[in-house]
Motif scaffolding. Sequence first.
Motif, short mmCIF file in Angstrom:
data_model
loop_
_atom_site.label_atom_id
_atom_site.label_comp_id
_atom_site.label_asym_id
_atom_site.label_seq_id
_atom_site.Cartn_x
_atom_site.Cartn_y
_atom_site.Cartn_z
N THR A 201 12.11 -1.62 50.30
CA THR A 201 11.79 -0.29 51.05
C THR A 201 12.58 -0.34 52.53
OG1 THR A 201 9.84 0.10 49.82
CG2 THR A 201 10.12 1.33 51.88
N ASP A 202 12.06 -1.39 53.11
CA ASP A 202 13.16 -1.70 54.47
C ASP A 202 14.45 -1.36 54.52
OD1 ASP A 202 10.43 -1.81 55.49
OD2 ASP A 202 10.46 -3.94 55.74
N VAL A 203 14.97 -1.93 53.41
CA VAL A 203 16.48 -2.21 53.41
C VAL A 203 17.00 -0.72 53.13
CG1 VAL A 203 18.46 -2.74 51.98
CG2 VAL A 203 16.72 -4.35 52.51
N ARG A 204 16.22 -0.01 52.19
CA ARG A 204 16.66 1.49 51.94
C ARG A 204 16.64 2.37 53.21
NH1 ARG A 204 13.02 1.97 46.31
NH2 ARG A 204 14.20 0.81 45.16
N LYS A 205 15.60 2.28 53.99
CA LYS A 205 15.40 2.82 55.10
C LYS A 205 16.42 2.79 56.01
CE LYS A 205 11.99 3.74 58.96
NZ LYS A 205 10.66 3.38 59.56
N LYS A 206 17.07 1.52 56.25
CA LYS A 206 17.98 1.35 57.17
C LYS A 206 19.39 1.90 56.32
CE LYS A 206 16.53 -3.34 58.60
NZ LYS A 206 16.65 -4.70 58.86
N LYS A 207 19.44 1.67 55.22
CA LYS A 207 20.77 2.51 54.51
C LYS A 207 20.73 4.02 54.68
CE LYS A 207 21.56 -1.04 51.04
NZ LYS A 207 21.92 -1.41 49.57
N ARG A 208 19.55 4.62 54.50
CA ARG A 208 19.41 6.16 54.73
C ARG A 208 19.71 6.25 56.22
NH1 ARG A 208 14.65 6.04 51.63
NH2 ARG A 208 13.30 5.80 53.34
N THR A 209 19.40 5.72 57.04
CA THR A 209 19.71 6.03 58.49
C THR A 209 21.02 5.73 58.69
OG1 THR A 209 17.23 4.91 59.18
CG2 THR A 209 18.97 5.22 60.94
N GLY A 210 21.79 4.67 57.99
CA GLY A 210 23.07 4.67 58.49
C GLY A 210 23.85 5.63 57.83
N ALA A 211 23.56 6.05 56.77
CA ALA A 211 24.22 7.24 56.12
C ALA A 211 24.15 8.45 56.80
CB ALA A 211 23.68 7.35 54.53
N ILE A 212 22.91 8.96 57.21
CA ILE A 212 22.65 10.15 57.97
C ILE A 212 23.40 10.19 59.29
CG2 ILE A 212 21.01 11.52 59.11
CD1 ILE A 212 18.71 10.48 56.81
N ALA A 213 23.21 9.05 59.88
CA ALA A 213 24.01 8.76 61.48
C ALA A 213 25.50 9.09 61.07
CB ALA A 213 23.72 7.42 61.93
N GLY A 214 26.33 8.54 60.18
CA GLY A 214 27.61 8.69 59.90
C GLY A 214 27.64 9.97 59.60
N ALA A 215 27.11 10.78 58.70
CA ALA A 215 27.39 12.09 58.42
C ALA A 215 27.06 13.06 59.71
CB ALA A 215 26.20 12.58 57.39
N VAL A 216 26.22 12.69 60.47
CA VAL A 216 26.15 13.69 61.79
C VAL A 216 27.28 13.45 62.84
CG1 VAL A 216 24.50 13.67 63.86
CG2 VAL A 216 23.59 13.51 61.67
N VAL A 217 27.69 12.27 62.76
CA VAL A 217 28.95 12.11 63.74
C VAL A 217 30.11 12.88 63.23
CG1 VAL A 217 30.68 10.31 64.41
CG2 VAL A 217 28.15 9.91 64.47
N MET A 218 30.29 12.65 61.85
CA MET A 218 31.52 13.41 61.23
C MET A 218 31.06 15.00 61.41
SD MET A 218 34.30 13.46 59.70
CE MET A 218 34.48 11.80 59.17
N ILE A 219 29.97 15.45 60.93
CA ILE A 219 29.66 17.02 61.33
C ILE A 219 30.02 17.33 62.82
CG2 ILE A 219 27.88 18.88 61.11
CD1 ILE A 219 26.87 17.22 58.61
N LEU A 220 29.71 16.70 63.60
CA LEU A 220 29.60 17.08 65.06
C LEU A 220 31.08 16.99 65.56
CD1 LEU A 220 26.85 14.99 66.65
CD2 LEU A 220 26.84 17.39 66.56
N LEU A 221 31.80 15.91 65.04
CA LEU A 221 33.40 15.89 65.29
C LEU A 221 33.97 17.15 64.91
CD1 LEU A 221 35.29 14.18 66.34
CD2 LEU A 221 35.94 12.94 64.25
#
Length: 377
Positions: A299-319
């Motif tokens: 569960t902890d690993v999944r949480k980290k993966k979700r956070t990483g995926a969302i952060a990458g998407a947000v950066v791309m959308i903002l760009l």
Amino acid sequence: MGEEKSVLLTQEAFDTLKDELAHRQGQYREEITKRIAAARAEGDLSENGGYQAAREEQAKNEGRINELTVKLRNATIVEAPKAGKVGNGSLVTLELAGREMNVGRYYLEKRDFTPAINRFKTVVTQYQTTRHVEEALFRLTEAYMKRHREGRGFWFFHFNMDLSNGPCVAKRLSGCGAGHEYFAVAENGDLYPCHQFVGREGYKLGDIYEGITNTELPQYFRESHVLNKPKCRDCWARFFCSGGCHANADLFHGDIRKPYEVGCEIQKKRLECAILVQALLALEKMEKEGARFMDVSKTDVRKKKRTGAIAGAVVMILLMAFTIVLILWANTQDPIPLGLLLLITAIPVIIIIGTLIALAGRMKEIEGGEEDEASKY
């Protein structure tokens, strides 16, 4: 006659031996003499077991009296060493348990479980008062489960617990029936609560000739259960160990209602390991039958993966959003043909939409436990 050697004794040891000598020369010698006289009165001594046993006890007692007399006569009183220092009167324990643990850890790391288990078992059974016992029990648990998962499990009495049923309430209150459910018969016919109490002053119940003469002692043993032992009353393990061994309690504290602390700690650690083993075995059985459990580490690993995926998407959308703003600002400075403007603006919009679709797919993969394949995105 050889020269007698000096015996080094602390004052405490000297006083203890002196008291023992006085007891053997007085009360105990008289008791044996009376038993011999009573046996003689029965007549034929050739097949009189009580007479033979009393004579043997008399010989042992006289031998011990001679030994104590010589030892005290040649005693030299020395001062007991201070705590933390070794000297005359010190009890020195060699670090044998530590060596056994090191060898056991080596074999466990090599996955050679049989010699590892034997080393840890040696520590538990032969070095119970050392600081290594808790780790030895834990390592036994580790080896036990690894062997089980490899299909080479083994039966180990100390881990064989019935957590759902087990003994009746009476046995859980007091696991030992010494002194009231059964007795030990000494070689001279005397009766004691159990074999470990034979010869201990104050614990003679009677003899096979006259029966139980100390009628208060059986009742005291019967009532010496966990609810009448202050240290046991609030202990979580009280209904598993049932108060421990009466003989050990008497040996270390002179009171069967004061448990032997080292034994308590070992027993509790053993119970913790046994409960862990039973819980793991039960969970593995349920998983084989189709049950699914939440794995906290996953569960902890999944949480980290979700956070990483969302952060990458947000950066791309903002760009891409910044790119759209930049295109529109450039159009105000130097107008761009409408068709070309729509085409240029559509590119970052499409990228944003693609990013959101990819993020949704990635979230679904993470929940399903699939590995991330960056090449797909």
